[in-house]
Design a protein around this motif. Structure first.
Motif, PDB file in Angstrom:
ATOM      1  N   THR A 424      34.688  23.348  29.973  1.00 33.11           N
ATOM      2  CA  THR A 424      35.903  23.584  30.122  1.00 33.11           C
ATOM      3  C   THR A 424      36.388  24.705  30.316  1.00 33.11           C
ATOM      4  O   THR A 424      35.715  25.651  30.570  1.00 33.11           O
ATOM      5  N   ARG A 425      38.003  24.721  30.292  1.00 29.47           N
ATOM      6  CA  ARG A 425      38.468  25.942  30.531  1.00 29.47           C
ATOM      7  C   ARG A 425      38.307  26.964  29.420  1.00 29.47           C
ATOM      8  O   ARG A 425      38.206  28.378  29.761  1.00 29.47           O
ATOM      9  N   THR A 426      38.258  26.387  28.419  1.00 33.61           N
ATOM     10  CA  THR A 426      38.047  27.491  27.291  1.00 33.61           C
ATOM     11  C   THR A 426      36.471  27.946  27.225  1.00 33.61           C
ATOM     12  O   THR A 426      36.271  29.268  27.141  1.00 33.61           O
ATOM     13  N   TYR A 427      35.685  27.047  27.642  1.00 32.86           N
ATOM     14  CA  TYR A 427      34.163  27.618  27.998  1.00 32.86           C
ATOM     15  C   TYR A 427      34.105  28.909  29.095  1.00 32.86           C
ATOM     16  O   TYR A 427      33.432  29.580  29.023  1.00 32.86           O
ATOM     17  N   GLN A 428      34.897  28.443  30.117  1.00 35.96           N
ATOM     18  CA  GLN A 428      34.816  29.482  31.290  1.00 35.96           C
ATOM     19  C   GLN A 428      35.483  30.830  30.841  1.00 35.96           C
ATOM     20  O   GLN A 428      35.056  31.999  31.335  1.00 35.96           O
ATOM     21  N   TYR A 429      36.409  30.943  29.677  1.00 32.10           N
ATOM     22  CA  TYR A 429      36.706  32.116  29.423  1.00 32.10           C
ATOM     23  C   TYR A 429      36.008  32.809  28.076  1.00 32.10           C
ATOM     24  O   TYR A 429      36.240  33.877  27.573  1.00 32.10           O
ATOM     25  N   ALA A 430      35.005  32.004  27.512  1.00 28.85           N
ATOM     26  CA  ALA A 430      34.381  32.220  26.259  1.00 28.85           C
ATOM     27  C   ALA A 430      33.615  33.487  26.492  1.00 28.85           C
ATOM     28  O   ALA A 430      32.947  33.884  27.610  1.00 28.85           O
ATOM     29  N   ARG A 431      33.328  34.317  25.471  1.00 23.79           N
ATOM     30  CA  ARG A 431      32.579  35.370  25.445  1.00 23.79           C
ATOM     31  C   ARG A 431      31.031  35.374  25.751  1.00 23.79           C
ATOM     32  O   ARG A 431      30.558  36.166  26.553  1.00 23.79           O
ATOM     33  N   GLY A 432      30.529  34.222  24.939  1.00 24.10           N
ATOM     34  CA  GLY A 432      29.261  34.276  25.122  1.00 24.10           C
ATOM     35  C   GLY A 432      28.653  33.957  26.471  1.00 24.10           C
ATOM     36  O   GLY A 432      27.800  34.625  27.072  1.00 24.10           O
ATOM     37  N   PRO A 433      29.086  32.796  26.913  1.00 27.69           N
ATOM     38  CA  PRO A 433      28.645  32.503  28.407  1.00 27.69           C
ATOM     39  C   PRO A 433      28.977  33.510  29.445  1.00 27.69           C
ATOM     40  O   PRO A 433      28.068  33.862  30.433  1.00 27.69           O
ATOM     41  N   ARG A 434      29.889  34.133  29.311  1.00 30.63           N
ATOM     42  CA  ARG A 434      30.469  35.219  30.134  1.00 30.63           C
ATOM     43  C   ARG A 434      29.487  36.229  30.064  1.00 30.63           C
ATOM     44  O   ARG A 434      29.023  36.858  31.441  1.00 30.63           O
ATOM     45  N   THR A 435      29.080  36.757  29.034  1.00 24.60           N
ATOM     46  CA  THR A 435      28.059  37.799  28.801  1.00 24.60           C
ATOM     47  C   THR A 435      26.710  37.752  29.577  1.00 24.60           C
ATOM     48  O   THR A 435      26.177  38.450  30.212  1.00 24.60           O
ATOM     49  N   ILE A 436      26.291  36.405  29.144  1.00 21.24           N
ATOM     50  CA  ILE A 436      24.898  35.853  29.811  1.00 21.24           C
ATOM     51  C   ILE A 436      25.110  35.923  31.370  1.00 21.24           C
ATOM     52  O   ILE A 436      24.309  36.242  31.948  1.00 21.24           O
ATOM     53  N   PHE A 437      26.447  35.305  31.872  1.00 21.47           N
ATOM     54  CA  PHE A 437      26.456  35.134  33.194  1.00 21.47           C
ATOM     55  C   PHE A 437      26.465  36.363  34.007  1.00 21.47           C
ATOM     56  O   PHE A 437      25.546  36.586  35.095  1.00 21.47           O
ATOM     57  N   LYS A 438      27.310  37.334  33.216  1.00 23.28           N
ATOM     58  CA  LYS A 438      27.151  38.920  34.030  1.00 23.28           C
ATOM     59  C   LYS A 438      25.917  39.362  33.893  1.00 23.28           C
ATOM     60  O   LYS A 438      25.666  40.109  34.813  1.00 23.28           O
ATOM     61  N   SER A 439      25.274  39.353  32.880  1.00 24.61           N
ATOM     62  CA  SER A 439      23.756  39.570  32.816  1.00 24.61           C
ATOM     63  C   SER A 439      22.826  39.119  33.877  1.00 24.61           C
ATOM     64  O   SER A 439      22.002  40.037  34.676  1.00 24.61           O
ATOM     65  N   ILE A 440      23.007  37.981  34.303  1.00 23.03           N
ATOM     66  CA  ILE A 440      22.235  37.335  35.246  1.00 23.03           C
ATOM     67  C   ILE A 440      22.270  37.757  36.399  1.00 23.03           C
ATOM     68  O   ILE A 440      21.492  38.097  37.461  1.00 23.03           O
ATOM     69  N   LEU A 441      23.678  38.035  36.965  1.00 19.23           N
ATOM     70  CA  LEU A 441      24.069  38.599  38.127  1.00 19.23           C
ATOM     71  C   LEU A 441      23.799  40.168  38.110  1.00 19.23           C
ATOM     72  O   LEU A 441      23.916  40.751  39.254  1.00 19.23           O
TER      73      LEU A 441
END
Length: 854
Positions: A424-441
């Motif tokens: 959801t929009r909340t998920y897109q702004y959430a800290r946990g997924p954001r940190t992992i996604f940036k780490s992957i890139l």
């Protein structure tokens, strides 16, 4: 409901027109049958144009042929066996393959089998019946696949050949001896299906792999095969055939609720299959024949016929193809996942009830916490409600796949697809997924595999909706070979490949990538660089930059990262465009690029992005010549960024030192010529030429002037030199002659008689009315010109043109065209040659005081 009404109309029409044939042979009243067909086929065509579904039209056509054959069979039976009812004749008419399945496109083959009880040859009256049925079909214009067999012969043939078995698997009784048809079905199942499940499934899987490889191995082809391509009709049918071997039903309903197929996936592939049938129907109508390849020159026409309209800046054909890619992608994804489950031997209590022949898997699994486990180098979910209870684990799954070099298991891929609603929009702004996604890139050389994995289950487009808009977006631009999403992923793959490359041509790029501390911004820029195309923006780079700004905010990039991201996305075409369209010897060009990139870090990132974007577009979009221009601009801009104040001063110092170096390379008797050369040649000449080139130019000037003094009759003959530069993909023609009007036109015309492509033209006038020209050329295949005969032809033509003011190039150019036509079969396709030509920009750099006008 409307299909039943349509069928009633066809039956009434048949009763009115065909029942009156009496005992006459069907072939004797052929015009009656043909007229009936013509009317009903026109009625079906009108219903297709009115928007009836693909399945409805195909079923309607199969029912039309059913009715026709039933009347023909009855009439043939009445003639061959007077007094007998057609049902009592020991012959059964069976539909096979697609016709047996009840699906016929307008020009599809009609496959039938005439089944009899006789052991040896069939009796003359049965043979007459068979001939009447087949002759009428042939004379009516149908392409017929047919066989006449006993049950024993049919079973034996099915066991010998998988295609025959598959065709009989879809057999359907049409007319004649119903009991005979029933016996055949029973024996076919007991002798060809039972205990042959594993063998058949394996053969069907092997066939699918081979077929995908044969037809491009990708959904995203510009001219796809609707039937046999990846995600095409055959993939869906393959799933049905496998299912039949247990349940005896050609329906995906048997897979739902048994851990194979979710209801939402079933709806997707059913819609996709109907879309493909409707598209194939229109393709047949448009071409007037049976065909499966959706050629690019037909796409706009068919899109208009199917009532597509331009939207968001897209052509009709692009909207049609986007739908095509979206639907075939759904079929491919579902069928591949289920196939992988078959291959891996995965079974649950539910799937075992459906495919009991699959083996049980040993419990050799390695747990990863309480959320996942690893088996056979695949990541599996520990429980089916994992993502519903902890959505962050969705992003964690991709992190584990990266860290441990794992693939997603079919079950995990399916679970991710079913839980996309958690993003959801909340998920897109959430800290946990954001940190992992940036780490992957941030993982150099490892990003492409993971973002493809995300995209395959539609997670990437859900988490980054700006990229999601590109899914299956068609790019009917001349050089683009892929859809927008596939192009983006290919670009990321190209950047990944630099991390470990040993290709001599790519080593310099690898060094730049190694110097980059964190590639996060670069990978993110590649992911978003074409996002503006989704809204039809022209130019798309500006809209893409706005989308990038939005993503930067969600991912909470630092101020410096955000500025770099927007710069890279907004200017992802700038480096290549300036290199190909501007004078690289002009300091203003270098200064302009430097003002855009601001610093060396951004210039390095833009260089890598330019390479990845060029290579990810097509082979023609990134030639050796373009690359050499980009490198030239890159190096000059790097020098300027390193010391802006001394850039111009350094250029002046270099000119002085260059003159001294040239003097050392040449004999003392060149002293006056060197002095005159450095006095009269314009400044940009010395910025464009290095030491060896200047030395060669001075020798050429001497050769020209010596020729002028000795050849009194031909004083206008230029001095010419050729040099092949294979590593940069071109050949250099350098000439020296007197300055005159229409000089460039005559040089260009001389190249046209071969013909050769002009990549760039540098014309440097000296103050003593002598001109130095440097032309870089290639052949029609974007390769260096190397044939001495071509060199001689250009030189002879140029000399004649310079000597004769009334010289006409047209006859020679026409002769060259005819010669090209004769050799066309030995050359690449017209499209490839045109792409090569269009991808090369003509660059002209002349002094302001030059009178050599075209």
């Amino acid at each position: 409901m409307r299909m039943s009404r349509h069928l009633e109309q066809v039956l009434a029409h048949a009763e009115n027109r065909l029942a009156a044939t009496g005992t006459r042979r069907p072939t004797e009243v052929l015009p009656l049958y043909k007229k009936f067909l013509k009317v009903e086929e026109h009625r079906l065509r009108l219903k297709h144009q009115a928007g009836w579904a693909g399945r409805e039209i195909c079923a309607g056509r199969a029912e039309l042929i059913d009715i026709l054959l039933q009347y023909v069979f009855g009439a043939a039976a009445a003639v061959a066996a007077p007094g007998n009812d057609a049902a009592k004749v020991p012959l059964a008419l069976i539909g096979l393959g697609g016709y047996g399945r009840g699906e016929l496109n307008p020009f599809s083959d009609i496959d039938v089998m005439l089944l009899h009880r006789q052991r040896d040859k069939i009796s003359p009256h049965l043979e007459e019946m068979v001939n009447q049925v087949l002759y009428l079909l042939w004379d009516s214009g149908f392409k017929v696949g047919h066989s006449t067999r006993s049950i024993k012969e049919a079973i034996a043939q099915a066991d010998r050949d998988m295609r025959t078995k598959t065709a009989m698997l879809e057999s359907r009784f049409l007319a004649g001896d119903r009991e005979l048809a029933r016996e055949f079905r029973e024996q076919f199942r007991s002798k060809c299906v039972v205990r042959h499940e594993r063998e058949y499934v394996e053969m069907r899987m092997q066939d699918q792999v081979a077929r995908h490889k044969k037809f491009g191995d990708s959904v995203y082809l510009q001219e796809p095969n609707l039937k046999s391509g990846c995600g095409g009709l055959r993939d869906y049918q393959n799933l049905l055939w496998i299912t039949y071997f247990k349940e005896g039903s050609l329906s995906t309903n048997q897979l739902v609720g048994k851990d194979w197929l979710s209801e939402s996936d079933q709806r997707r592939i059913e819609r996709a299959y109907d879309f493909l049938l409707r598209l194939r129907t229109d393709l047949h109508y448009a071409t007037g024949r049976a065909t499966d390849v959706l050629h690019i020159n037909l796409q706009e026409q068919i899109a208009k016929r199917l009532n597509y309209s331009p939207r968001n800046g897209q052509l009709r054909s692009e909207a049609l193809m986007r739908d095509y890619y979206d639907h075939t992608r759904n079929i491919l994804r579902v069928t591949e996942r289920i196939t992988e489950q078959f291959v891996s031997g995965h079974v649950t209590s539910k799937t075992r009830s459906l495919f009991s022949f699959l083996p049980l898997i040993r419990a050799d699994k390695t747990p990863i916490g309480d959320s996942f486990f690893v088996r056979n180098k695949q990541l599996h979910p520990a429980r089916p409600d994992l993502f519903r209870k902890d959505p962050e684990q969705m992003m964690r799954a991709f992190e584990l796949a990266l860290e441990r070099v794992l693939d997603l298991s079919p079950e995990l891929a399916d679970l991710l697809s079913r839980n996309l609603g958690q993003v959801t929009r909340t998920y897109q702004y959430a800290r946990g997924p954001r940190t992992i996604f940036k780490s992957i890139l941030s993982q150099k050389g490892q990003v492409g595999r993971i973002v493809r994995m995300m995209h395959r289950v539609d997670f990437l487009g859900r988490y980054i909706p700006e990229f999601g808009q590109l899914t299956c977006l068609v790019q009917h631009e001349f050089l683009h070979r892929y859809t927008a999403d596939e192009h983006t992923l290919v670009c990321i793959d190209k950047l990944d490949a630099l991390a470990d490359t040993n290709d001599p041509k790519l080593i310099a790029y690898r060094r730049i990538l190694q110097e980059l501390e964190d590639p996060l911004v670069l990978y993110l820029a590649l992911l978003l660089h074409d996002s503006g195309k989704a809204v039809g923006a022209r130019p798309h780079s500006e809209a893409s930059a706005l989308f990038a700004q939005r993503v930067a905010g969600r991912l909470q990039l630092s101020s410096e990262e955000r500025k770099s991201l927007i710069l890279l996305v907004d200017h992802h075409l700038t480096l290549s465009r300036i290199a190909q369209q501007r004078n690289l010897d002009d300091p203003a060009t270098v200064m302009e690029l430097a003002q855009i990139v601001k610093n060396q870090k951004n210039l390095n990132a833009l260089m890598l992005l330019t390479l990845a974007d060029g290579q990810g577009t097509s082979a023609e979009a990134w030639s050796d010549w373009k690359e050499s221009l980009v490198w030239q601009l890159f190096h000059q801009t790097s020098r300027y960024l390193a010391d802006r104040k001394s850039y111009d001063e350094q250029t002046r110092i270099e000119r002085q030192s260059l003159q001294a170096a040239v003097s050392e390379k040449l004999s003392p008797d060149y002293a006056e010529e060197i002095e005159a050369h450095f006095e009269f040649m314009p400044d940009h000449y010395f910025r464009a030429s290095d030491l060896p080139e200047i030395v060669e130019h001075l020798k050429l000037f001497r050769s020209f002037l010596e020729n002028v003094s000795t050849e009194r009759e031909l004083p206008l003959v230029p001095a010419i030199k050729w040099k092949v530069v294979p590593e940069q993909g071109h050949t250099v023609l350098t000439f020296c002659t007197w300055e005159r009007e229409r000089l460039l036109a005559k040089v260009a015309g001389s190249f046209s008689v071969v013909p050769l492509n002009i990549l760039s033209a540098d014309v440097f006038p000296r103050g003593d009315n002598v001109v130095l020209g440097v032309f870089r050329v290639c052949d029609m295949n974007a390769r260096p010109a190397t044939d001495p005969r071509d060199f001689t032809l250009v030189e002879q033509t140029l000399r004649r043109a310079l000597e004769d003011e009334g010289f006409h190039f047209l006859p020679l150019i026409e002769k060259a065209k005819r010669r090209q036509l004769n050799f066309r079969r030995a050359l690449p396709s017209i499209a490839e040659r045109t792409q090569a030509t269009r991808s090369l920009r003509f660059k002209l750099r002349t002094g302001s005081d030059c009178s050599t006008t075209c």
